[in-house]
Every structure is written in C-alpha cells, then in structure tokens.
Design an enzyme around this catalytic site. Structure first.
Site, PDB file in Angstrom:
ATOM      1  N   LYS A  85      20.266  56.587  57.536  1.00 34.00           N
ATOM      2  CA  LYS A  85      20.845  55.398  56.892  1.00 34.00           C
ATOM      3  C   LYS A  85      22.028  54.891  57.716  1.00 34.00           C
ATOM      4  CE  LYS A  85      23.892  56.083  53.366  1.00 34.00           C
ATOM      5  NZ  LYS A  85      25.186  55.434  53.651  1.00 34.00           N
ATOM      6  N   ASN A  86      22.905  55.810  58.105  1.00 33.74           N
ATOM      7  CA  ASN A  86      24.138  55.388  58.763  1.00 33.74           C
ATOM      8  C   ASN A  86      23.917  54.918  60.200  1.00 33.74           C
ATOM      9  OD1 ASN A  86      25.452  55.911  56.434  1.00 33.74           O
ATOM     10  ND2 ASN A  86      26.531  57.751  57.139  1.00 33.74           N
ATOM     11  N   ARG A 146      29.686  49.215  51.509  1.00 29.33           N
ATOM     12  CA  ARG A 146      30.814  49.097  52.412  1.00 29.33           C
ATOM     13  C   ARG A 146      30.352  48.731  53.829  1.00 29.33           C
ATOM     14  NH1 ARG A 146      36.076  50.217  53.575  1.00 29.33           N
ATOM     15  NH2 ARG A 146      36.280  50.907  55.729  1.00 29.33           N
ATOM     16  N   CYS A 156      36.647  52.392  47.105  1.00 32.09           N
ATOM     17  CA  CYS A 156      35.446  52.973  46.535  1.00 32.09           C
ATOM     18  C   CYS A 156      35.811  54.351  46.015  1.00 32.09           C
ATOM     19  CB  CYS A 156      34.321  53.005  47.558  1.00 32.09           C
ATOM     20  SG  CYS A 156      34.486  54.302  48.748  1.00 32.09           S
ATOM     21  N   ARG A 167      39.738  53.298  51.759  1.00 34.21           N
ATOM     22  CA  ARG A 167      38.880  52.810  52.853  1.00 34.21           C
ATOM     23  C   ARG A 167      39.277  51.412  53.366  1.00 34.21           C
ATOM     24  NH1 ARG A 167      32.757  54.773  51.712  1.00 34.21           N
ATOM     25  NH2 ARG A 167      32.710  54.961  53.954  1.00 34.21           N
ATOM     26  N   PRO A 168      40.439  51.317  53.990  1.00 34.92           N
ATOM     27  CA  PRO A 168      40.861  50.030  54.537  1.00 34.92           C
ATOM     28  C   PRO A 168      40.038  49.632  55.774  1.00 34.92           C
ATOM     29  CG  PRO A 168      42.392  51.751  55.175  1.00 34.92           C
ATOM     30  CD  PRO A 168      41.381  52.395  54.271  1.00 34.92           C
ATOM     31  N   ASP A 228      41.769  48.027  58.463  1.00 37.23           N
ATOM     32  CA  ASP A 228      42.811  47.624  59.415  1.00 37.23           C
ATOM     33  C   ASP A 228      42.419  47.905  60.868  1.00 37.23           C
ATOM     34  OD1 ASP A 228      43.041  50.328  58.395  1.00 37.23           O
ATOM     35  OD2 ASP A 228      44.881  50.517  59.559  1.00 37.23           O
ATOM     36  N   LEU A 229      41.705  48.999  61.113  1.00 35.78           N
ATOM     37  CA  LEU A 229      41.349  49.327  62.500  1.00 35.78           C
ATOM     38  C   LEU A 229      40.282  48.363  63.042  1.00 35.78           C
ATOM     39  CD1 LEU A 229      41.303  53.223  62.142  1.00 35.78           C
ATOM     40  CD2 LEU A 229      43.077  51.823  63.223  1.00 35.78           C
ATOM     41  N   ASP A 238      30.480  64.113  54.990  1.00 32.31           N
ATOM     42  CA  ASP A 238      29.320  63.811  54.140  1.00 32.31           C
ATOM     43  C   ASP A 238      28.547  65.067  53.733  1.00 32.31           C
ATOM     44  OD1 ASP A 238      29.936  61.162  54.250  1.00 32.31           O
ATOM     45  OD2 ASP A 238      28.311  60.577  55.588  1.00 32.31           O
ATOM     46  N   VAL A 298      39.204  63.717  56.107  1.00 28.01           N
ATOM     47  CA  VAL A 298      38.748  62.367  56.488  1.00 28.01           C
ATOM     48  C   VAL A 298      38.999  61.343  55.373  1.00 28.01           C
ATOM     49  CG1 VAL A 298      36.779  60.987  57.272  1.00 28.01           C
ATOM     50  CG2 VAL A 298      37.035  63.349  58.066  1.00 28.01           C
ATOM     51  N   ARG A 300      20.711  55.704  47.137  1.00 25.70           N
ATOM     52  CA  ARG A 300      21.363  54.959  48.223  1.00 25.70           C
ATOM     53  C   ARG A 300      21.209  55.669  49.556  1.00 25.70           C
ATOM     54  NH1 ARG A 300      26.970  52.269  46.514  1.00 25.70           N
ATOM     55  NH2 ARG A 300      26.711  51.711  48.690  1.00 25.70           N
TER      56      ARG A 300
END
Ligand code: UD1
Length: 415
Positions: free
Chosen positions: A22-23, A91, A115, A120-121, A123-124, A303, A325, A395
C-alpha cells in the site's frame, strides 16, 4: 461499523501470498500526475486507501481503471486543486501536492490534519517545496502552493520523513537543475518510487540511502511497473505464526525489507528461512521476551510495533517497546488490556509482561495497525474476540479474512 470476528484460538499453518505494498502504491499513483500517457501498475493491493487515491486522481481529471493492472492516464488533468472530501480520508493524499506543483506551477491540497496516531504535520514537505522555489499560504484548510519555476537545490530534512522525501522527489523530478535531499528517508517504498520514476525517464540516484540526488529532466514518459511486496503485511503474518505456534511460508516477499522484523523474531526463538522471494517462519513454541525501539528504516518499523505487542503478551518475561516515530501510537493498549494483557504505559514506552493467557473480548480498532494487533491477539485468545471499527483493517490488509481462513483461522468479517 464493521466487525472482524475471531471465533476461537487457532494455529496458523500453510502458505500465504503477500499482496503489493500500500505504502509503495500510493506515492506511485500520485507520481502518475507527472507523467502524461498510460501507466500500467502491477501488484496493486485491493484496499480502500487505494480506491480513495484512485478517486482523487479521477476528480482532478485522470482516467483510472482496473484491468487486472491499475491503468492511469494523467494526460488530461487540468485541475490542480485536490478534492477535500476525499483527501481528508487518507493522509497520503498530501502526496499529490509535489506532482501537481511540478506539473501546473500551482497546487491546492487540503491539509491532512491530525490522526489517531499523532499530529502528523507537513512542515518538512513545505520546507522542501519552498527551497525548490515555491510560495505557499495556508487558508481555509488548504495548502495553496505557487511557483514560477521549480529549481534544484540542497534540502536537509530535520527528520527522515517518508512522505516529505517522496513529495520532494516528485516535485524535483522535472525541476531545473539538481536537487540533493540530505537526511532523506531510506524506506523501500522510497526506492520503489524512484525506480518507477527512473523507468519513466527521471534521473534519481541514491534512493535507499540518506542522500538522494535528483537531476531534473524535461519530461517523463509512461512505463509499466510492479510495486514491491507489502513488508508490513508480511511481518503481520510472521507474527501470526509466532503467536499461534504455527509455521507459515510467505510468497511474494523481499527478505531484505524484513531484516529488522526477522531479527527480532529470531531473537524471540522463531526459525526463519529466507529464499529468493519467499520466506518461512516456524515456531518451536518458545517465545523469549525482547525489547523494541521503532526507528526509520532500516530500524524496526513503527507500523509493526502493535503486532509485536500482541506477541510479547505471550512471551516468557517482560518486554519493552519504545516508540520514537509517532507520539501517540499506543491506543491499542487499553484494548489489549481488556483481553487480559498486562501492559503499562510510561510516556513513549510500553512495558509488557508476558505469560498471561489472553481472553476474547469486544475491542475497538483505533487505527489500521492497532486493528491488526487485536486480530492477532484474538487468534491466541481463549474464546471469541470481536474487533469493532474493522474498516480500518481494510485500509491496509488485502483480503486478510480469507488469507487467515486459508491458514486455519476461524474468522469472519461483517460489514
Ligand atoms: C509513512 C507511512 C506510515 C508509516 C510512516 C513511518 C505511507 C502512506 N505511510 O507515513 O505507514 O508509519 O511512514 O514509517 O507511506 N513529520 C513531521 N513533519 C513532516 C512530516 C513528518 O514532523 O512534515 C513527523 C511525523 O509527525 C512523524 C514522523 O515525522 O512523527 C514520521 O512521519 P513520516 O515519515 O512523514 O510518515 P508518513 O509519510 O506520514
């Protein structure tokens, strides 16, 4: 509200074929925005997150169809504004920002927001876009990006964010000049994205390391690509074998992506044998306690920590999980405790006392991996376990119910 029901404990034995990642699939689908023409993607898992990303691409004008392979043609995209109702559901939708900006010199993408596993910003991601020459404002819940042109530059990431690395790679693939991302993420899903883009004509080197160099090219052309196997799905079945005292042969895996998981399971007493694209895991019944600290790849994947927590409940002593993380990834613990687990939370550490017999209960999945951990716990618990909010599991796990049934589990999924 859907339910995943585990009717009783079992021993998982047999063979299972692991689905595509998925990722890896989600960023590659987003990257298709950069490539006019028909792209053919193989080994795409059947998951609700994939369907949502497909709908996002359709909404902005791409043609997307499943014919065994996933076919995406982004030639006619005209809309650089991503649909908020779909984007807020996953996301990974923010991954369309980089390619939209690169293709249209502007992009309007909803902020993914918080979430259950943390704030989970982005900014990066934004720091990277700005360094490449974009301006942005945040207005009405959207990030609105514009640029006259994107120019290659050196970008240092304060944390090796997977999503930020992917967005910057996509934004710079067709930028003018050379971009170097330092302290980049090195997850296999980054390498797969780079492999896909390189097949399309990009010039990306160093993916899989902490320094990635992207020499911008004028245009990208369509290709056929097969996404890598899902290392987290594979790891979840490996834990399933460990926790039920069974023996599973996994097909369609990349063993090098599973090193941290295999090493930890070997420490706990499992026998792992690796073949070219298969792996077998068998339990002798011994489950030694161990400690885990989640880290960016090649460290232990965040995960997989919830699934290991379920296993550690069955081990011969006390284990500690340290989550570095995400700030809030222990929401499954009260649910495991309802199943008779002995777990104490101390900041970013979970202290898990092994040796307690888990007992079936009604529990709730707070997120995808929490759901997987509760299903695993149910597989070794006395009596019936009902996991509510099981739509989270859909999901990220392609046909988990049938795969577990094939391995001997007595489970049902009820919509
Ligand atoms: C991806 C995976 C997710 C996995 C995670 C870490 C996908 C679709 N999801 O998520 O399953 O758990 O990698 O391996 O591939 N951060 C910032 N600012 C940013 C971006 C991230 O502070 O701009 C922080 C996050 O809040 C988090 C950490 O960095 O604490 C890791 O996030 P990141 O690596 O970006 O994860 P995702 O790409 O969101």
């Amino acid at each position: 509200m859907s339910e995943f029901i585990i009717n009783n404990k079992c021993v998982l034995n047999g063979e299972v074929s692991v689905s595509g990642s998925k990722n890896a699939a989600l960023p590659i689908m987003a990257a298709s925005i950069l490539v006019p023409g028909k792209i053919s993607l193989k080994n795409i898992p059947s998951l609700s997150d994939i369907d949502i990303m497909a709908d996002i691409l359709k909404c902005i004008g791409a043609s997307v169809s499943f014919h065994g392979d996933l076919i995406i043609d982004a030639s006619n995209i005209e809309n650089s504004s991503a649909p908020p109702d779909l984007c807020t559901q996953i996301r990974a939708s923010f991954l369309v920002a980089g390619p939209l900006l690169a293709r249209f010199k502007r992009a309007q993408v909803p902020l993914p927001g918080g979430c259950p596993i943390g704030s989970r910003p982005v900014d990066l991601h934004l720091k990277g876009f700005k360094a490449l020459g974009a301006d942005y404002i945040i207005e009405d819940g959207f990030v609105k990006l514009t640029c006259s042109e994107l120019k290659g530059t050196n970008i240092y990431l304060d944390f090796p964010s997977v999503g930020a690395t992917q967005n910057i790679i996509m934004a710079s693939a067709t930028a003018k000049g050379t971009t170097v991302i330092e302290n980049s993420a090195s997850e296999p899903e980054i390498t797969d994205l780079a492999d896909f883009l390189n097949k399309c004509g990009a010039n990306i080197k160093g993916a899989g390391t902490d320094t990635i160099t992207i020499v911008g090219v004028k245009e990208l052309n369509p290709c056929t690509h097969s996404v890598i196997p899902d290392r987290i799905e594979a790891g979840t079945f490996m834990v399933g074998a460990a926790l039920t005292g069974g023996s599973i042969r996994l097909k369609n895996v990349n063993c090098s992506h599973l090193s941290a998981i295999s090493s930890k399971l070997a420490e706990m007493g499992l026998t792992i044998n690796e073949f070219s694209n298969e792996l077998s895991v068998s339990s002798s019944g011994i489950k030694k306690h161990t400690d885990i600290k989640t880290l960016p790849f090649p460290g232990f994947p965040t995960d997989m920590q919830a699934q290991f927590a379920a296993l550690m409940c069955q081990s011969d002593g006390t284990s500690v999980i340290t989550e570095t993380v995400f700030e809030n990834r222990f929401m499954y613990i009260p649910e495991l405790v309802r199943m008779n687990a002995d777990i104490k939370l101390d900041g970013r550490c979970a202290i898990i006392k092994g040796g307690t017999q888990l007992v079936g209960a009604k529990v709730r999945a707070s997120d995808l991996r929490a759901g997987a951990a509760l299903v695993l716990a149910g597989l070794c618990a006395d009596g019936k376990t009902i996991v509510n909010d099981a739509q989270y599991i859909k999901r990220g796990y392609d046909n988990l119910e049938q795969k577990l049934k094939n391995l001997g589990a007595d489970v049902n999924y009820i919509l």
